[in-house]
Design a protein around this motif. Structure first.
Motif, PDB file in Angstrom:
ATOM      1  N   GLY B 276       0.814  -1.212   0.000  1.00 47.08           N
ATOM      2  CA  GLY B 276       0.000   0.000   0.000  1.00 47.08           C
ATOM      3  C   GLY B 276       0.848   1.262   0.000  1.00 47.08           C
ATOM      4  O   GLY B 276       0.587   2.196  -0.755  1.00 47.08           O
ATOM      5  N   SER B 277       1.891   1.275   0.829  1.00 42.32           N
ATOM      6  CA  SER B 277       2.756   2.453   0.880  1.00 42.32           C
ATOM      7  C   SER B 277       3.435   2.650  -0.462  1.00 42.32           C
ATOM      8  O   SER B 277       3.581   3.775  -0.950  1.00 42.32           O
ATOM      9  CB  SER B 277       3.838   2.292   1.953  1.00 42.32           C
ATOM     10  OG  SER B 277       3.297   1.784   3.136  1.00 42.32           O
ATOM     11  N   THR B 278       3.859   1.543  -1.078  1.00 36.84           N
ATOM     12  CA  THR B 278       4.543   1.631  -2.364  1.00 36.84           C
ATOM     13  C   THR B 278       3.609   2.151  -3.449  1.00 36.84           C
ATOM     14  O   THR B 278       3.976   3.008  -4.252  1.00 36.84           O
ATOM     15  CB  THR B 278       5.074   0.247  -2.785  1.00 36.84           C
ATOM     16  OG1 THR B 278       5.607  -0.399  -1.637  1.00 36.84           O
ATOM     17  CG2 THR B 278       6.127   0.366  -3.838  1.00 36.84           C
ATOM     18  N   TRP B 321      -3.648   2.828   2.664  1.00 38.29           N
ATOM     19  CA  TRP B 321      -4.011   2.184   3.937  1.00 38.29           C
ATOM     20  C   TRP B 321      -4.774   0.894   3.702  1.00 38.29           C
ATOM     21  O   TRP B 321      -4.490  -0.123   4.320  1.00 38.29           O
ATOM     22  CB  TRP B 321      -4.855   3.137   4.795  1.00 38.29           C
ATOM     23  CG  TRP B 321      -4.053   4.234   5.420  1.00 38.29           C
ATOM     24  CD1 TRP B 321      -2.785   4.139   5.935  1.00 38.29           C
ATOM     25  CD2 TRP B 321      -4.448   5.596   5.592  1.00 38.29           C
ATOM     26  NE1 TRP B 321      -2.374   5.350   6.412  1.00 38.29           N
ATOM     27  CE2 TRP B 321      -3.372   6.270   6.230  1.00 38.29           C
ATOM     28  CE3 TRP B 321      -5.597   6.331   5.286  1.00 38.29           C
ATOM     29  CZ2 TRP B 321      -3.424   7.624   6.551  1.00 38.29           C
ATOM     30  CZ3 TRP B 321      -5.644   7.678   5.618  1.00 38.29           C
ATOM     31  CH2 TRP B 321      -4.570   8.314   6.238  1.00 38.29           C
ATOM     32  N   LEU B 322      -5.763   0.966   2.805  1.00 40.86           N
ATOM     33  CA  LEU B 322      -6.566  -0.235   2.548  1.00 40.86           C
ATOM     34  C   LEU B 322      -5.674  -1.384   2.087  1.00 40.86           C
ATOM     35  O   LEU B 322      -5.833  -2.519   2.522  1.00 40.86           O
ATOM     36  CB  LEU B 322      -7.642   0.056   1.489  1.00 40.86           C
ATOM     37  CG  LEU B 322      -8.799   0.937   1.948  1.00 40.86           C
ATOM     38  CD1 LEU B 322      -9.741   1.233   0.795  1.00 40.86           C
ATOM     39  CD2 LEU B 322      -9.565   0.256   3.085  1.00 40.86           C
ATOM     40  N   PHE B 323      -4.724  -1.072   1.205  1.00 35.05           N
ATOM     41  CA  PHE B 323      -3.857  -2.140   0.704  1.00 35.05           C
ATOM     42  C   PHE B 323      -2.923  -2.678   1.765  1.00 35.05           C
ATOM     43  O   PHE B 323      -2.688  -3.875   1.853  1.00 35.05           O
ATOM     44  CB  PHE B 323      -3.064  -1.647  -0.504  1.00 35.05           C
ATOM     45  CG  PHE B 323      -3.789  -1.892  -1.774  1.00 35.05           C
ATOM     46  CD1 PHE B 323      -3.581  -3.052  -2.486  1.00 35.05           C
ATOM     47  CD2 PHE B 323      -4.721  -0.978  -2.235  1.00 35.05           C
ATOM     48  CE1 PHE B 323      -4.279  -3.304  -3.645  1.00 35.05           C
ATOM     49  CE2 PHE B 323      -5.420  -1.215  -3.388  1.00 35.05           C
ATOM     50  CZ  PHE B 323      -5.211  -2.377  -4.099  1.00 35.05           C
ATOM     51  N   ASN B 324      -2.380  -1.780   2.586  1.00 39.03           N
ATOM     52  CA  ASN B 324      -1.496  -2.256   3.650  1.00 39.03           C
ATOM     53  C   ASN B 324      -2.264  -3.168   4.597  1.00 39.03           C
ATOM     54  O   ASN B 324      -1.733  -4.136   5.125  1.00 39.03           O
ATOM     55  CB  ASN B 324      -0.944  -1.072   4.449  1.00 39.03           C
ATOM     56  CG  ASN B 324       0.266  -0.474   3.761  1.00 39.03           C
ATOM     57  OD1 ASN B 324       0.760  -1.020   2.779  1.00 39.03           O
ATOM     58  ND2 ASN B 324       0.734   0.646   4.275  1.00 39.03           N
ATOM     59  N   TYR B 325      -3.524  -2.853   4.792  1.00 39.18           N
ATOM     60  CA  TYR B 325      -4.333  -3.583   5.763  1.00 39.18           C
ATOM     61  C   TYR B 325      -4.793  -4.928   5.226  1.00 39.18           C
ATOM     62  O   TYR B 325      -4.751  -5.934   5.911  1.00 39.18           O
ATOM     63  CB  TYR B 325      -5.529  -2.711   6.141  1.00 39.18           C
ATOM     64  CG  TYR B 325      -6.252  -3.187   7.369  1.00 39.18           C
ATOM     65  CD1 TYR B 325      -5.702  -2.971   8.637  1.00 39.18           C
ATOM     66  CD2 TYR B 325      -7.463  -3.853   7.263  1.00 39.18           C
ATOM     67  CE1 TYR B 325      -6.351  -3.421   9.769  1.00 39.18           C
ATOM     68  CE2 TYR B 325      -8.122  -4.302   8.401  1.00 39.18           C
ATOM     69  CZ  TYR B 325      -7.563  -4.085   9.645  1.00 39.18           C
ATOM     70  OH  TYR B 325      -8.209  -4.527  10.763  1.00 39.18           O
ATOM     71  N   TYR B 326      -5.257  -4.919   3.975  1.00 38.40           N
ATOM     72  CA  TYR B 326      -5.914  -6.128   3.453  1.00 38.40           C
ATOM     73  C   TYR B 326      -5.025  -7.013   2.604  1.00 38.40           C
ATOM     74  O   TYR B 326      -5.389  -8.143   2.327  1.00 38.40           O
ATOM     75  CB  TYR B 326      -7.140  -5.738   2.607  1.00 38.40           C
ATOM     76  CG  TYR B 326      -8.291  -5.275   3.444  1.00 38.40           C
ATOM     77  CD1 TYR B 326      -9.001  -6.173   4.243  1.00 38.40           C
ATOM     78  CD2 TYR B 326      -8.677  -3.939   3.436  1.00 38.40           C
ATOM     79  CE1 TYR B 326     -10.057  -5.741   5.014  1.00 38.40           C
ATOM     80  CE2 TYR B 326      -9.738  -3.498   4.208  1.00 38.40           C
ATOM     81  CZ  TYR B 326     -10.427  -4.406   4.999  1.00 38.40           C
ATOM     82  OH  TYR B 326     -11.469  -3.979   5.763  1.00 38.40           O
TER      83      TYR B 326
END
Lengths: 82, 327
Positions: B276-278, B321-326
């Motif tokens: 997600g950060s990337t 955020w969504l990607f880092n989380y899921y």
């Protein structure tokens, strides 16, 4: 004397288009008055959507890409005013 | 794709005589394989795509967008943004043409935001480096971000913040009921025209991005070969919440396009940086750039630009955020 306008916000393609027109005009020994229009309001008023655009005697003849030498030659010989 | 591995093998081990497995050899091998593969794919695919696109004129797109239902308009605006070319110097006249033709401001914004985010170059780069699944996901998110930007700008009545000459043209267009004259007959496009157009497009796009590909893959190769994975684990991989907006913000001054960012992004993900950060970093670098905003300043007031920048920062951060989380 043929008036020609090249419309564009000053990118490289517009400069290439202008050069190409001058070259062809020279080759056909035409007398042209070439104007580069970069003012956004004027571009909008001319109804130009994609640049570079090329107008001969006030009429848009080509728009959206650098015209090929053949196309420039065709347009100039068809629309030139003595 | 094996031919590129073979080429990289030959060059790094036979021509340069490096020992396989060393850092320098790994880095060089990675660099040769990726640059050769990406450049060849770009040439072939941009040619094919431009060949197909030769008959698509912006006038047609504009006339097609006129009078469509608002919700469909956002989707279409964003779709056209994705399939038309992405040169920012041509986006300004296009923007003015749309605005002065009674197309709702939100639909135009959906077009404008999607255009740099999703285009054939991003898709080719992502597809060849990170795979099909990631590419599809990226395209979907890019288009969604564009459409939501349009909805948001319509809700804010952002046409108030156009430069006065354009706001006036927009008002006039809305009040008048004149149909845009569609008197230019669609020129028939022959094979020769298409070929000429495609060769020209390929040259123009390639001459603009080849150096970014080399720089991007070069940095990617350096990260791949020299930066130890532990460094990332210790410094960047924890995924604290604030790393995402920070990644987006720090990407803004980076003036590049997808061709430079995607290879770096791939190396970062391989080293264990949160996806997600990337992604946030990549989208921030591609969607918002200072030169682009300076150009847009000619047609939009500062508030409009601020609203767009603010929206992108928030929307891209949420995506991250969504990607880092899921994921």
């Amino acid at each position: 004397m043929t008036t020609i306008q090249v419309y564009g916000s000053g990118c490289k393609n517009c400069a290439t288009t202008a050069e190409r027109i001058l070259e062809v005009a020279n080759e056909l020994s035409l007398n042209v008055d070439l104007e580069k229009v970069t003012d956004l309001q004027k571009i909008m008023a001319a109804g130009v959507l994609t640049t570079p655009a090329l107008a001969i005697e006030g009429q848009i003849k080509h728009s959206g890409s650098v015209p090929s030498v053949d196309l420039v030659r065709e347009l100039l010989s068809k629309n030139a005013v003595a | 794709m094996e031919i590129f591995t073979w080429l990289a093998d030959r060059l790094s081990y036979s021509v340069f005589g490096l020992t396989p497995g060393t850092r320098v050899a790994n880095g060089l091998h990675f660099f040769i394989e990726d640059t050769s593969k990406i450049l060849v794919l770009l040439v072939l695919l941009i040619y094919v795509i431009s060949y197909l696109r030769a008959s698509l004129s912006v006038d047609k797109v504009r006339n097609y967008l006129l009078g469509k239902h608002r919700a469909l308009g956002y989707l279409l605006g964003s779709t056209f943004g994705a399939i038309t070319p992405f040169c920012s110097c041509s986006s300004i006249p296009l923007f003015m043409g749309f605005v002065s033709a009674r197309i709702p401001i939100g639909v135009t914004i959906a077009f404008l935001i999607t255009s740099p985010l999703v285009n054939e170059v991003v898709v080719i780069m992502l597809g060849s480096i990170l795979g099909l699944k990631f590419t599809l996901m990226y395209v979907a998110i890019g288009m969604l971000l564009g459409m939501l930007a349009g909805v948001m700008m319509d809700m804010l009545k952002a046409q108030r913040w156009l430069q006065p000459f354009l706001a006036e043209a927009y008002q006039q267009a809305v009040n008048s009921n004149i149909q845009i004259a569609d008197d230019t007959p669609a020129p028939s496009v022959t094979h020769k025209d298409r070929h000429y157009f495609a060769v020209n497009e390929t040259k123009t796009i390639l001459s603009r991005i080849w150096k970014w590909v080399i720089i991007g893959v070069g940095l990617g190769a350096a990260i791949h070969g020299f930066v130890p994975a532990q460094w990332f684990e210790q410094n960047l991989a924890n995924g604290q919440w604030w790393t995402v907006p920070l990644a987006t913000l720090s990407a803004i001054p980076i003036y590049t396009n997808a061709s430079g960012v995607v290879p770096i992004m791939a190396s970062l993900i391989n080293k264990g940086m949160p996806i997600g950060s990337t992604l946030a970093f990549c989208m921030g670098a591609v969607a918002v750039s200072i030169p682009e905003f300076i150009m847009l300043k000619q047609v939009m007031q500062i508030r409009f630009l601020g609203a767009i920048a603010g929206y992108l920062l928030v929307a891209i951060s949420i995506t991250g955020w969504l990607f880092n989380y899921y994921y």
